[in-house]
Design an enzyme around this catalytic site. Structure first.
Site, PDB file in Angstrom:
ATOM      1  N   ASN A 140       0.872  -1.176   0.000  1.00  0.00           N
ATOM      2  CA  ASN A 140       0.000   0.000   0.000  1.00  0.00           C
ATOM      3  C   ASN A 140       0.908   1.224   0.000  1.00  0.00           C
ATOM      4  O   ASN A 140       1.472   1.579   1.029  1.00  0.00           O
ATOM      5  CB  ASN A 140      -0.889  -0.034   1.255  1.00  0.00           C
ATOM      6  CG  ASN A 140      -1.708   1.227   1.421  1.00  0.00           C
ATOM      7  OD1 ASN A 140      -1.802   2.045   0.505  1.00  0.00           O
ATOM      8  ND2 ASN A 140      -2.307   1.394   2.591  1.00  0.00           N
ATOM      9  N   TRP A 141       1.063   1.819  -1.166  1.00  0.00           N
ATOM     10  CA  TRP A 141       2.020   2.926  -1.302  1.00  0.00           C
ATOM     11  C   TRP A 141       1.469   4.239  -0.746  1.00  0.00           C
ATOM     12  O   TRP A 141       2.186   5.242  -0.695  1.00  0.00           O
ATOM     13  CB  TRP A 141       2.429   3.091  -2.780  1.00  0.00           C
ATOM     14  CG  TRP A 141       3.200   1.920  -3.338  1.00  0.00           C
ATOM     15  CD1 TRP A 141       3.590   0.790  -2.661  1.00  0.00           C
ATOM     16  CD2 TRP A 141       3.672   1.756  -4.680  1.00  0.00           C
ATOM     17  NE1 TRP A 141       4.269  -0.058  -3.503  1.00  0.00           N
ATOM     18  CE2 TRP A 141       4.343   0.506  -4.747  1.00  0.00           C
ATOM     19  CE3 TRP A 141       3.599   2.535  -5.843  1.00  0.00           C
ATOM     20  CZ2 TRP A 141       4.931   0.032  -5.920  1.00  0.00           C
ATOM     21  CZ3 TRP A 141       4.180   2.060  -7.010  1.00  0.00           C
ATOM     22  CH2 TRP A 141       4.843   0.819  -7.044  1.00  0.00           C
ATOM     23  N   LYS A 142       0.215   4.238  -0.396  1.00  0.00           N
ATOM     24  CA  LYS A 142      -0.435   5.428   0.184  1.00  0.00           C
ATOM     25  C   LYS A 142      -0.201   6.664  -0.689  1.00  0.00           C
ATOM     26  O   LYS A 142      -0.168   6.542  -1.912  1.00  0.00           O
ATOM     27  CB  LYS A 142       0.039   5.636   1.634  1.00  0.00           C
ATOM     28  CG  LYS A 142      -0.124   4.380   2.485  1.00  0.00           C
ATOM     29  CD  LYS A 142       0.000   4.631   3.957  1.00  0.00           C
ATOM     30  CE  LYS A 142      -0.069   3.311   4.706  1.00  0.00           C
ATOM     31  NZ  LYS A 142      -0.098   3.467   6.146  1.00  0.00           N
ATOM     32  N   HIS A 181      -9.531   1.035   4.649  1.00  0.00           N
ATOM     33  CA  HIS A 181      -8.279   1.222   5.395  1.00  0.00           C
ATOM     34  C   HIS A 181      -8.563   2.163   6.573  1.00  0.00           C
ATOM     35  O   HIS A 181      -9.355   3.103   6.443  1.00  0.00           O
ATOM     36  CB  HIS A 181      -7.203   1.799   4.469  1.00  0.00           C
ATOM     37  CG  HIS A 181      -5.848   1.775   5.097  1.00  0.00           C
ATOM     38  ND1 HIS A 181      -5.468   2.696   6.045  1.00  0.00           N
ATOM     39  CD2 HIS A 181      -4.791   0.934   4.943  1.00  0.00           C
ATOM     40  CE1 HIS A 181      -4.228   2.424   6.443  1.00  0.00           C
ATOM     41  NE2 HIS A 181      -3.798   1.357   5.784  1.00  0.00           N
ATOM     42  N   GLU A 236      -6.991   4.543   7.713  1.00  0.00           N
ATOM     43  CA  GLU A 236      -6.753   5.967   7.419  1.00  0.00           C
ATOM     44  C   GLU A 236      -7.950   6.572   6.689  1.00  0.00           C
ATOM     45  O   GLU A 236      -8.274   7.750   6.875  1.00  0.00           O
ATOM     46  CB  GLU A 236      -5.449   6.117   6.609  1.00  0.00           C
ATOM     47  CG  GLU A 236      -4.236   5.894   7.516  1.00  0.00           C
ATOM     48  CD  GLU A 236      -3.000   5.380   6.815  1.00  0.00           C
ATOM     49  OE1 GLU A 236      -2.936   5.401   5.576  1.00  0.00           O
ATOM     50  OE2 GLU A 236      -2.075   4.935   7.528  1.00  0.00           O
ATOM     51  N   GLU A 289      -5.579  -5.162  10.358  1.00  0.00           N
ATOM     52  CA  GLU A 289      -4.577  -4.123  10.621  1.00  0.00           C
ATOM     53  C   GLU A 289      -4.940  -3.384  11.905  1.00  0.00           C
ATOM     54  O   GLU A 289      -5.771  -2.460  11.880  1.00  0.00           O
ATOM     55  CB  GLU A 289      -4.553  -3.117   9.469  1.00  0.00           C
ATOM     56  CG  GLU A 289      -4.205  -3.723   8.132  1.00  0.00           C
ATOM     57  CD  GLU A 289      -3.575  -2.688   7.201  1.00  0.00           C
ATOM     58  OE1 GLU A 289      -2.472  -2.951   6.710  1.00  0.00           O
ATOM     59  OE2 GLU A 289      -4.173  -1.613   6.999  1.00  0.00           O
ATOM     60  N   GLY A 303       2.330   1.965  10.915  1.00  0.00           N
ATOM     61  CA  GLY A 303       3.337   3.023  10.827  1.00  0.00           C
ATOM     62  C   GLY A 303       4.017   3.364  12.134  1.00  0.00           C
ATOM     63  O   GLY A 303       4.702   4.382  12.228  1.00  0.00           O
ATOM     64  N   SER A 338       3.200  -2.429  10.544  1.00  0.00           N
ATOM     65  CA  SER A 338       4.639  -2.497  10.861  1.00  0.00           C
ATOM     66  C   SER A 338       5.263  -3.848  10.506  1.00  0.00           C
ATOM     67  O   SER A 338       6.182  -4.307  11.192  1.00  0.00           O
ATOM     68  CB  SER A 338       4.882  -2.133  12.329  1.00  0.00           C
ATOM     69  OG  SER A 338       4.482  -0.782  12.548  1.00  0.00           O
ATOM     70  N   GLY A 359       4.863   1.183   4.922  1.00  0.00           N
ATOM     71  CA  GLY A 359       6.211   1.757   4.858  1.00  0.00           C
ATOM     72  C   GLY A 359       7.226   0.871   4.150  1.00  0.00           C
ATOM     73  O   GLY A 359       7.972   1.333   3.278  1.00  0.00           O
TER      74      GLY A 359
HETATM   75  C1  PEP Z   1      -0.878   0.050   6.172  1.00  0.00           C
HETATM   76  O1  PEP Z   1      -1.138   1.226   6.349  1.00  0.00           O
HETATM   77  O2  PEP Z   1      -1.615  -0.654   5.455  1.00  0.00           O
HETATM   78  C2  PEP Z   1       0.295  -0.487   6.833  1.00  0.00           C
HETATM   79  C3  PEP Z   1       0.303  -1.746   7.143  1.00  0.00           C
HETATM   80  O3  PEP Z   1       1.307   0.403   7.105  1.00  0.00           O
HETATM   81  P1  PEP Z   1       2.743   0.065   7.774  1.00  0.00           P
HETATM   82  O4  PEP Z   1       3.246  -1.208   7.143  1.00  0.00           O
HETATM   83  O5  PEP Z   1       3.589   1.239   7.446  1.00  0.00           O
HETATM   84  O6  PEP Z   1       2.498  -0.112   9.231  1.00  0.00           O
END
Ligand code: PEP
Length: 249
Positions: free
Chosen positions: A12-14, A96, A98, A166, A172, A211, A233
């Site tokens: 997920n490049w956001k 998601h 976010e 998640e 993050g 993470s 990330g």
């Molecule tokens: C995400 O936002 O889908 C995610 C898993 O982010 P990160 O790996 O940066 O925690």
């Protein structure tokens, strides 16, 4: 892992990267793909077409990070599921945390978007997960079960829909739940999927996200009912993303 299920490692490049960075990253991922694991990258909307071109001829799948619930119409700034399918996307991330936080997306909204995704022949990757307060008060599994009940539409299993667990507090932050807590949550999600969809629920992929990185991937991806990962990330460096994929294969 669930026996017989091909793992999915999704990036997920956001809202990150320039066009040049996105296409270079896509080429780097495509160069390292291996058949044992399905790879998926989900760039921001403006980068979907050039990333599709960079992935051409590879087995890496393309996905988007959201879609609208309507197939077309007066929705300024939004993107419809058929548009994503038309340009070669196979998956779409929905719900998601976010988006749930930034855009107030409820389970009902996520469900409506998943219906739209299915109608456009996209595979929804529906995200669920508890807040830290909910985890600390012992409500995590109940919260996630409620999100599943509210977000997954009829037809989800038949289309091979994906669930991503998640925990909001792990995204993050560099923090992850204990392996026991991840295993317990994935077992609960499996039970909910089987209760809702019958035997088809036994082989739907349940991803862990939050993470995930090369140093913890092997241990987490080996847990029962963890059928891959959704990675933020660490998906922005091809080397790290591919190292996580190698841990899944
Ligand atoms: C995400 O936002 O889908 C995610 C898993 O982010 P990160 O790996 O940066 O925690």
């Amino acid at each position: 892992m669930t026996p017989g299920v091909r793992p999915l490692i999704a990036g997920n490049w956001k809202m990150n990267g320039t066009l040049a960075e996105a296409t270079a990253l896509a080429r780097g991922v495509a160069a390292g793909s291996a058949p044992a694991v399905e790879l998926l990258v989900c760039p921001p909307f403006p980068h979907l077409v050039p990333v599709a071109a960079a992935l051409a001829g590879s087995a890496v799948a393309l996905g988007a990070q959201d879609c609208h619930a309507a197939a077309k119409g007066a929705h300024t700034g939004d993107v419809a599921a058929p548009m994503l399918a038309d340009l070669g996307a196979r998956y779409v991330i929905l719900g998601h945390s976010e988006r749930r936080a930034d855009h107030g997306e409820s389970d009902a909204v996520v469900r409506a978007k998943a219906v739209a995704a299915l109608a456009a022949a996209l595979v929804p990757v529906v995200c669920v997960g508890e807040s830290e307060a909910q985890r600390l008060s012992g409500e995590a599994e109940t919260v996630v079960a409620g999100q599943l009940a509210g977000s997954l539409p009829e037809g989800f299993a038949a289309a091979g829909g994906v669930v991503a667990y998640e925990p909001v507090w792990a995204i993050g932050t560099g923090r992850t739940p204990t392996e026991a807590d991840i295993a317990a949550m994935h077992a609960r999600i499996r039970a909910e999927l089987e209760a809702t969809f019958g035997p088809a629920g036994a082989t739907l992929r349940i991803l862990y996200g939050g993470s995930l990185k090369p140093s913890n991937a092997e241990a987490i991806l080996a847990l029962p009912h963890v059928d891959g990962g959704l990675i933020g990330g660490a998906s922005l460096k091809a080397e790290d993303f591919l190292a996580i994929a190698a841990a899944a294969g």
